[in-house]
Design a protein around this motif. Sequence first.
Motif, PDB file in Angstrom:
ATOM      1  N   LYS A   1      -5.795   5.519  -3.018  1.00  0.00           N
ATOM      2  CA  LYS A   1      -5.103   5.258  -4.033  1.00  0.00           C
ATOM      3  C   LYS A   1      -6.044   4.817  -5.197  1.00  0.00           C
ATOM      4  N   LYS A   2      -7.186   4.195  -4.660  1.00  0.00           N
ATOM      5  CA  LYS A   2      -8.078   3.670  -5.630  1.00  0.00           C
ATOM      6  C   LYS A   2      -9.180   4.765  -6.262  1.00  0.00           C
TER       7      LYS A   2
ATOM      8  N   LEU B   1      -5.578   5.010   3.223  1.00  0.00           N
ATOM      9  CA  LEU B   1      -4.685   5.079   2.226  1.00  0.00           C
ATOM     10  C   LEU B   1      -4.808   4.298   0.856  1.00  0.00           C
ATOM     11  N   ASN B   2      -5.439   3.047   1.049  1.00  0.00           N
ATOM     12  CA  ASN B   2      -5.851   2.239   0.189  1.00  0.00           C
ATOM     13  C   ASN B   2      -6.871   2.742  -0.653  1.00  0.00           C
TER      14      ASN B   2
ATOM     15  N   GLY C   1      -8.697   8.294  -6.396  1.00  0.00           N
ATOM     16  CA  GLY C   1      -8.141   9.297  -7.174  1.00  0.00           C
ATOM     17  C   GLY C   1      -8.874  10.505  -7.045  1.00  0.00           C
TER      18      GLY C   1
ATOM     19  N   ASP D   1      -9.893  -5.493  -1.370  1.00  0.00           N
ATOM     20  CA  ASP D   1      -9.813  -4.674  -2.756  1.00  0.00           C
ATOM     21  C   ASP D   1     -11.193  -4.595  -3.455  1.00  0.00           C
TER      22      ASP D   1
ATOM     23  N   ILE E   1       0.867  -1.349  -0.052  1.00  0.00           N
ATOM     24  CA  ILE E   1      -0.068  -0.058  -0.037  1.00  0.00           C
ATOM     25  C   ILE E   1       0.819   1.376   0.012  1.00  0.00           C
TER      26      ILE E   1
END
Length: 301
Positions: A146-147, A142-143, A149, A209, A113
Amino acid sequence: MKRILTALALLLATLGTQAQLLYKITGNGLKAPSYIVGTYHLAPVSFVDSIPGIRQAMAETQQTYGELIMEELLGADSLAIMQQAMMMPDGMTIDKLLSADEMSRLNAFMKEIMGMDMTNPMLAQQMGKLSPSALSNTLSLLNYIKKTGGFDAQNQFDNYFQKEAHAQGKGVGGLETMAFQIGVLFNGQSLERQKELLMCQVDNADFMDKMAEGVIRAFYSQNLDAIMDAMNEKLHNSCDSRPEEEEILIYKRNADWLTKMPAIMAQKPTLFAVGAGHLPGEKGVLHLLRQVGYTVEGVVQ
């Protein structure tokens, strides 16, 4: 698992497809409509204009309420209190709580990550004293960033509605206090249960995820039922939220809001901006409002 995504955690309900994020509240003695909009904390502010009717709702209402008053939450004193609440007892660090094998798995997850892990002394100093619950929430955040945007920490989606109300000289309020949310997020579980859920997150990265991608896709399609579908995925083991945990995280909060919202709406037409996962379901805010006599209709233009 659902604690990781508190604002979006609800059981699958049977109210039919709900493909709106904005709802109009009328009736039950209200002199003017109020509105409630479901938010996703990490969405870019630009998404606001994708919500049909939101500008009219903002113009018609005289005050805005969120889960918290964001200006107070982001103040230096409040952040210090929050940071303290996220820490383990003095002298305790994550490497003392986890076994060597668990630390190895955690480090691999963090590396994926963040690009670094607890073998980095600076990171260990910053994050090694976090409680398992706080560490889990931080890594999940945080994950998701990232996904998703487009996330801008200086211009957060939830805070946008309150900032706009301030700019127009309108009132701003919160349905909860920071102290209450700290209790829900960080003080509601034993250290052992927090550890168990952290390792559930670490050991089920593909599952998490899939859940994250489902929630993000559902929010941007403005489909509350699809959010519930994504969040209702289970591992069918001890990693799944216990009924009492779901009650504390979501359902009791929804019920508490319903003790406050009628007086707020009677005082002034109000725009409520809260996590989208609080809206649908048999124990969701939309249904609870209807149960006490309000007419609640999705806004479609």
